[in-house]
Scaffold this motif. Structure first.
Motif: not given
Lengths: 423, 423
Positions: A230-236, A375-378
């Motif tokens: 999730s962090a990666r997806e958000l740019g972190y 964000m809802q993650k599935g």
């Protein structure tokens, strides 16, 4: 440069590394080395085993010895050994972060009384020059903030979790196999090691004594692959950050916990076992110092560096003061984690229900927390969904309250993680 | 800390910054400030203009003054002023990279004779602590390599050319409008400034005198948008790199030129006017120090840092040696650019003809150059094509020969650029 006789306490990886480097300097003479076990097999070339003793006080009480190098670690017997050394008028060079963080002020007071100095560049961030620069060439600055990656083991684990998409357990196991992590990894993965180091750095940066027991500390054991993703997806990227800062009211905020660090931030680019320190001061602005934070050779660089500076100083004076440009007698007023302000990443599991996100927003709003991303993650098999929330800057106590309220709602099944964010 | 009386030579941006920071330190007393023009309007609060003089020798010959701070720049009259100051027994703190690179050894010899010291942390990389760390805490190391971004102006221009896809001319103009580049930008964009700094850094890192006239120097004025774009496609950014290294045969390779730096390299991540120094030493390994390389406040951090260290030293001794742990009396044997080995990026224009790439490969092969990538970049209106070649490590003289041979072929219309590559 003055000729110095030295004794070494501890002859493991670091002690051996120091001994190897000292061979290059004609003016430094190793007189004795204290070890736990005289019979341990040591694979060192051209080594005269008659240098060894299993009684460290043979070194501290030896009138021939000028400087005691302590690379044994731990608080005891290291404290008693260094106390004896100082009482016998020896200067000290140590790499012992735990001892300095827990009982440093006792040793520094005694050293002042006995007119000897304690140098400890190797105690923080291995080979990176940080202690002496802060105490000397950066001394015109009012340092207001340190944010740093000070533990190589956890940074290695987090890097592998990110790049190879490993679980925490698998990454830890690899770190252990490579010798980056110990069999009992607690000191590293629970943030103790980083806390000792940030206590030392904050003390000299802010010129105030830091109480190690008042440092908020949280390790990396609860970081999941989902958090990393999730962090990666958000740019972190997720990093274990050791942080110290002076607040506008003069209070001091020192803590160690994982953080989401924006990918463009220099600390996010620090990989594997590397350490990095970002220091903010006036007038210097932001400095970032990066290098090997552990290992025999980088640590030896700092230990021998301290020793050579001492030898140079003792050439011209009997009262060396290379690290005494700044001093710290005042005690810091440290704040509690509940009183800090941060941006947050919160992962929670909610029932898959159209009202869930609205309710989260409402509870956060009632607690003075603005949400910047949700964000809802599935959807899971049991008709729950993971929801990730990024907040704007909020007070920690408010966030903790909001999470408590959310847990009381039947729509919220679990708070999976709460992490702080560095932009 | 000892109380010191100081005189300041030069009261532009940096001088004013130093004066502002010095107000925080009760033990430092500014007695006189030498300026070119007494009547220039200065917007400084609470400033006593009777401190000003237009005769710098009023400072250097003043028996009350202990330390002369020189922040005027240039070789003359700075050399004569500092010579007079040293002859009158003053310690020196200077930010003057050009003077030290060109005539430093004369000043250092005189200072040694007169038993005073010259400190110059601010001369290289502004606020980044590098000179004093190399001379003190890193002194156990044999430093073998420095690779650095030492000029903020050119790094700003190259960053804008990359991120905003600006031409060199437009990026330079923006840098001038923002005050990052001077009206005559030659000193920065042709690499002179970086060459002075790498000369100083190499001297103290390798303990050998570096001849500034033997440093190969190439600026950024020939870098085109096409080069930046091709570099990006290949996974590189273009940076002006100042480099010094000790070769296996003991010879010294010091140079300044643009390089393609692999995006994952920490130096590739240094943006805008920031400076960064990567230092490789044994035992410390690789260190990267990043921060503001210019500007009034970062420079003042280093100038005042030097001064406070000196004040601390003078508290305990009349023969301060804070920077004398290492020394450099030997002259380096510097190699010529033709004898260096590098990976290369070569951009050339060839006739759009199936044999062109084959011929390039043949000529390179005959000159002992292995090609790792060759890319045709699209066809021009005149039926020529730009071809970009990346080579494996090759000798510069061989590469220059190959390019000469290629230019003799009717198929090759132009060699657009040759840049070296850092992986």
């Amino acid at each position: 440069m003055k000729s110095l006789n030295v004794g070494i306490i501890g002859f493991g990886t670091v002690g051996t590394g120091v001994w190897e480097v000292l061979k290059n300097f004609d003016n430094i003479h190793v007189k004795k080395i204290a070890v736990k076990n005289l019979n341990k097999k040591r694979e060192i070339e051209n080594f005269d085993t008659s240098l060894l003793t299993d009684n460290p006080f043979e070194i501290t009480e030896n009138s021939e010895i000028d400087v005691v190098i302590e690379v044994a670690g731990g608080t005891q017997p290291a404290f008693d050994i260094l106390k004896s050394a100082i009482n016998h008028g020896k200067h000290i060079v140590t790499a012992n972060k735990e001892l300095l963080a827990k009982r440093g002020s006792e040793l520094f007071s005694l050293a002042k009384e006995k007119n000897v100095i304690i140098l400890y560049e190797a105690a923080v961030a291995g080979g990176i020059p940080i202690i002496m620069p802060i105490k000397t060439i950066l001394c015109a600055n009012k340092i207001t903030k340190i944010a740093a990656i000070l533990n190589g083991t956890t940074n290695y684990i987090l890097t592998k979790m990110d790049e190879k998409e490993l679980s925490y357990e698998t990454a830890l196991k690899q770190a252990q196999e490579l010798g980056y992590a110990e069999t009992d990894p607690t000191g590293d993965v629970e943030g103790f090691d980083a806390a000792y180091k940030i206590a030392i750095l904050s003390t000299i940066s802010f010129n105030k004594k830091i109480d190690i027991n008042k440092i908020y500390r949280e390790g990396i054991t609860k970081i999941t692959s989902n958090d990393i993703k999730s962090a990666r997806e958000l740019g972190y990227r997720i990093k274990l950050i050791a942080m110290g800062q002076v607040l506008d009211n003069g209070k001091i905020d020192v803590r160690v916990h994982p953080m989401l660090v924006a990918k463009k931030h220099l600390l996010a680019k620090v990989k594997n076992a590397t350490n990095s320190i970002m220091l903010t001061g006036n007038p210097v602005g932001d400095l970032v110092l990066t290098g090997a934070g552990a290992g025999a050779k980088p640590t030896a660089s700092s230990v021998v560096g301290d020793l050579l500076v001492l030898a140079s100083e003792l050439e011209t004076t009997n009262s060396p003061l290379p690290q005494a440009v700044c001093n710290h007698s005042e005690t810091a007023e440290q704040i509690l984690i509940g009183d800090t302000y941060n941006d947050y990443y919160i992962s929670l599991t909610a029932s898959n229900n159209p009202g869930a996100i609205g309710m989260i927003g409402t509870v956060f709003g009632e607690n003075n927390i603005n949400i910047s991303t949700i964000m809802q993650k599935g959807i899971n098999h049991d008709n729950t969904a993971e929801i990730v929330v990024i907040t704007e800057t909020a007070k920690e106590a408010d966030v903790q309250n909001a999470l408590k309220e959310l847990l009381n709602s039947p729509r919220i099944k679990n708070i999976n993680n709460l992490l702080r964010v560095m932009n």
